[in-house]
Enzyme design. Structure first.
Site, PDB file in Angstrom:
ATOM      1  CG  LEU A  18      42.991 -34.024   7.802  1.00  0.00           C
ATOM      2  CD1 LEU A  18      44.103 -33.816   8.815  1.00  0.00           C
ATOM      3  CD2 LEU A  18      43.062 -35.428   7.213  1.00  0.00           C
ATOM      4  NE  ARG A 523      37.852 -29.870  -4.784  1.00  0.00           N
ATOM      5  CZ  ARG A 523      36.698 -29.233  -4.823  1.00  0.00           C
ATOM      6  NH1 ARG A 523      36.309 -28.511  -3.790  1.00  0.00           N
ATOM      7  NH2 ARG A 523      35.924 -29.286  -5.884  1.00  0.00           N
ATOM      8  CD1 TRP A 569      33.490 -37.739  -9.825  1.00  0.00           C
ATOM      9  CD2 TRP A 569      33.616 -35.546 -10.189  1.00  0.00           C
ATOM     10  NE1 TRP A 569      34.740 -37.481 -10.317  1.00  0.00           N
ATOM     11  CE2 TRP A 569      34.848 -36.144 -10.549  1.00  0.00           C
ATOM     12  CE3 TRP A 569      33.462 -34.167 -10.334  1.00  0.00           C
ATOM     13  CZ2 TRP A 569      35.919 -35.391 -11.053  1.00  0.00           C
ATOM     14  CZ3 TRP A 569      34.526 -33.430 -10.823  1.00  0.00           C
ATOM     15  CH2 TRP A 569      35.736 -34.034 -11.172  1.00  0.00           C
ATOM     16  CG  HIS A 702      45.310 -29.610  -8.149  1.00  0.00           C
ATOM     17  ND1 HIS A 702      45.121 -29.597  -9.512  1.00  0.00           N
ATOM     18  CD2 HIS A 702      44.111 -29.940  -7.607  1.00  0.00           C
ATOM     19  CE1 HIS A 702      43.867 -29.929  -9.787  1.00  0.00           C
ATOM     20  NE2 HIS A 702      43.238 -30.140  -8.647  1.00  0.00           N
TER      21      HIS A 702
END
Length: 763
Positions: A18, A523, A569, A702
């Site tokens: 994707l 992202r 993260w 962004h």
């Protein structure tokens, strides 16, 4: 019989198909038809991956973000895009990123808009596009997306349950621009939900999963009453509603959830197992109870026998009323562990990605329905893996444990206060008013990625790799000097990811090749796997940054990722408190900070982009987290001399309510995101006298849009009304790695010009 179902599946594809398809379309290298065909192929593939379940989610796929999709389903589309013709998916992309594919925008006469505000999805690293609300917001149904997917899934003969975000969570996640009360919109939004449910029933749908994750947060009496009114308005719906909460415990909202007139309730039993006993006493006798028994947020194997020990009595008690599922959507974990051919074999045996988690779910269902003996071999194999991890000598390091015991309070304190430090730093750094800088990374070009890939696969040696990266660093320094930036960065050409790069050099981490998860849009990130005690064998950044400093007389920032962000993260070990792992990280990164200072680097940025992300969802639990998170940052940063300027960065976080803790971090300069929120986040400084330097991000990285000089000047003047000019910096809102040089150069040119103009106008 216990039913098994899923709440959501990773949508990017096991090979990031994707992402690749989206970026090809946005660059004009493929057509909208090709992108939609890819989406249909992925949906079909993912439904088949889940074919062993009793109910499969539908509507969890998105080309960008599920909350943005819900806005379009509800007809809540920003006015600034309504006038443009073309496919609805192009309109969606314009809201999400400011523009769509060049050909589509040109055909529609579209030249770019401000993208929708983006922020973190509860306490995850997923970002959603914030619904825009006002007193005048109206809602109208557009069910075309769900109806199309229903037609697709019916053609495969699969039984699916549509997934939608519930009305209270949707309103809670939105923002009003006019100060109006979001709950005033409830009477307008609930009938549209009713219309949607009627339509789905007409298509033969039996169950609809209606997600209300806001149920795991602290709700006041007004919001609890709103829940009652909303679901009372939906109780005549001809479909069965599975009211779904996740990411935490229901706590004091148990009674509310149990009394709502729905057919079933899903509970996150990984985080809220203590809710179960109380719910059993108050849940109506005809109500389905779905329990999330597999952790949808982490990648460790489930201890299946332990889960069965407490789940079997519940199955005996509830019978057909018990469903089991992952705790939340599997959006937050990678797709398939079987692709990992290079992963350390021992550690791989401890892990489960999305497909493996559904296999675990099937084993639990089989054990509950047929007895443990029916899956004895599989349960024994699982037990061996769980015990092997618990007993592995690779998990604990006595030297790290000894270092943790040696942490002293003074390690987290700067030698002098900020005003004293600022006075010492000023003559050394010689920066103008409104100094300009960037956040750290510069475009990750195909050449950079090719060099890293060649080095990783052994096609070039270390010397050749070093030469290639140094050429990229030199280019980055030249570009910044030509732009006239005041504080430079080396550009991070050597880094694949701001967390993975450091994890690769720390003991206690391991890595996957295909462990990608979606952060937002196209992202994707590949979180490192923190499996054991953490230490730093050698310096990680010093050579690259000192090389960059050797190329310029301007100050060069050392760029590091902070301990809280590395922790949040990563896929984190679950066999000890997160605070303990974070302190280990703090000691490791502290060594890097001190080595950079020793090498002559006078500005060091320690990014804590994920500080707020780690906040518990209940405010009553915040302080404990903030205490150890701030402590870990201070341990990392505050061993330096007054002459060394410490920066930190936070992006796309609602930080207003933790501003006192951010100030307590005592960084000399903090850079934050404010461009998408039109400086609204700076309202907090009307009430809180932030004591140190601050850089409100004025360039939305962004979006491919290029910010104008006038726009940047206007944003900075808004900031100057709250923060003294002498403490303001001018910078983008985040790193530039996802942008192209042809976008970055004109954007930074305008940013530097804006800073120069501000100096003249405020002289």
């Amino acid at each position: 019989m216990v039913k098994k179902h899923n709440l959501g599946y990773p949508r990017i594809g096991a090979g990031r198909e994707l992402k690749i398809g989206l970026e090809a379309y946005w660059k004009g290298k493929s057509s909208l038809k090709e992108l939609k065909t890819l989406g249909a192929d992925l949906r079909r593939r993912h439904w088949r991956d889940q074919s062993g379940l009793d109910l499969i989610p539908l509507g969890d796929f998105s080309f960008y973000d599920q909350i943005l999709d819900m806005s379009f389903t509800l007809g809540n589309i920003p006015e600034r895009v309504k006038a443009y013709s073309g496919d609805m998916l192009d309109t969606c992309f314009r809201v999400a990123r400011g523009r769509s594919a060049p050909a589509a925008d040109e055909k529609a006469g579209f030249s770019g808009i401000n993208a929708g505000e983006m922020t973190k999805w509860f306490d995850t690293n997923y970002h959603y596009i914030v619904p825009e609300l006002s007193a005048d917001t109206g809602f109208t149904l557009d069910a075309s997306r769900l109806l199309q997917e229903l037609a697709e899934v019916k053609s495969l003969g699969i039984t699916a349950k549509p997934v939608i975000t519930g009305p209270l969570s949707y309103l809670s996640l939105g923002k009003t621009k006019d100060g109006s009360d979001k709950l005033d919109l409830l009477s307008g939004i609930v009938p549209v939900y009713g219309e949607l449910l009627e339509l789905l029933a007409g298509e033969g749908v039996e169950w609809v999963q209606i997600d209300e994750p806001v149920l795991v947060t602290e709700l006041d009496a007004e919001w609890k009453d709103a829940f009652r009114r909303a679901y009372d308005g939906l109780k005549e719906s001809p479909v069965k509603l599975l009211l779904t909460s996740y990411f935490g415990r229901l706590g004091e909202n148990r009674e509310l959830a149990a009394e709502l007139p729905v057919a079933g309730l899903h509970l996150d039993a990984v985080n809220g197992r203590d809710d179960i006993e109380s719910l059993l006493h108050i849940l109506p006798s005809d109500r389905i109870l779905s329990l999330g028994v597999i952790n949808g947020r982490n990648i460790w194997k489930t201890d299946l026998n332990t889960v069965l020990d407490w789940l079997e009595p519940l199955a005996e008690h509830l019978g057909d009323r018990l469903w089991i599922a992952p705790s939340c959507s599997l959006l937050h974990v990678p797709a398939d562990l079987e692709r990992e051919e290079k992963l350390d074999g021992e550690i791989k045996s401890w892990l489960a990605f999305a497909r493996q988690k559904l296999e675990e779910l099937s084993l639990l269902a089989a054990a509950l329905n047929l007895g443990r003996d029916a899956v004895r071999d599989e349960l024994d194999s699982n037990q061996e893996a769980v015990e092997a991890r618990q007993n592995s000598p690779r998990v604990r390091n006595p030297a790290v444990r000894e270092a943790l015991a040696g942490i002293r309070p003074e390690m987290g304190c700067r030698k002098s206060s900020y005003p004293v430090r600022a006075a010492v730093q000023a003559p050394l750094l010689k920066l103008p008013k409104f100094p300009t800088t960037t956040i750290g990374s510069y475009p990750q070009t195909p050449e950079i990625r090719r060099v890293r890939r060649q080095f990783r696969t052994g096609k070039i040696n270390r010397s050749e790799y070093t030469d290639a990266i140094q050429r990229e660093i030199a280019r980055c320094v030249r570009e910044q000097e030509a732009l006239g930036l005041d504080v430079l960065v080396h550009g991070e050409a050597e880094r694949n990811d701001m967390v993975e790069y450091f994890g690769e050099q720390l003991d206690g981490y391991t890595f996957s090749d295909f462990g990608w998860v979606q952060s937002y849009g196209s992202r994707c990130v590949k979180p490192p796997i923190l499996f054991g005690d953490i230490s730093r064998p050698k310096a990680m950044t010093v050579d690259w940054i000192t090389y960059a400093q050797s190329l310029t007389d301007k100050p060069m920032k050392g760029m590091l990722t902070g301990p809280v962000t590395i922790l949040n993260w990563s896929f984190v070990r679950d066999d000890q408190p997160r605070s303990e792992s974070c302190r280990q990280l703090a000691l490791a990164i502290r060594k890097e900070v001190l080595d950079l200072e020793k090498a002559g680097i006078r500005i060091i940025q320690i990014d804590e982009a994920a500080l707020r992300e780690g906040l518990p969802l209940r405010r009553s639990e915040w302080q404990e987290y903030l205490d150890w998170a701030v402590e870990c940052f201070r341990i990392t940063a505050n061993g330096v001399a007054d002459e060394t300027q410490i920066h930190t960065h936070m992006c796309y976080s609602e930080f207003k309510d933790i501003i006192a803790s951010i100030a307590d971090m005592d960084a000399d300069v903090i850079t934050i995101e404010t461009s998408r929120s039109d400086m609204d986040l700076l309202d907090v400084f009307d009430r809180f006298n932030y004591p140190n330097g601050i850089g409100p991000g004025v360039y939305d990285i962004h979006s491919p849009n290029i910010p104008g000089e006038d726009h940047i000047v206007a944003l900075m003047k808004q900031a100057a009304r709250r923060i003294p000019e002498e403490r303001l910096w001018v910078n983008p809102d985040c790193g530039l790695k996802t942008r192209q040089w042809e976008e970055v150069i004109p954007s930074l040119t305008n940013m530097v010009a804006a800073a120069r103009r501000l100096r003249i106008e405020t002289a």
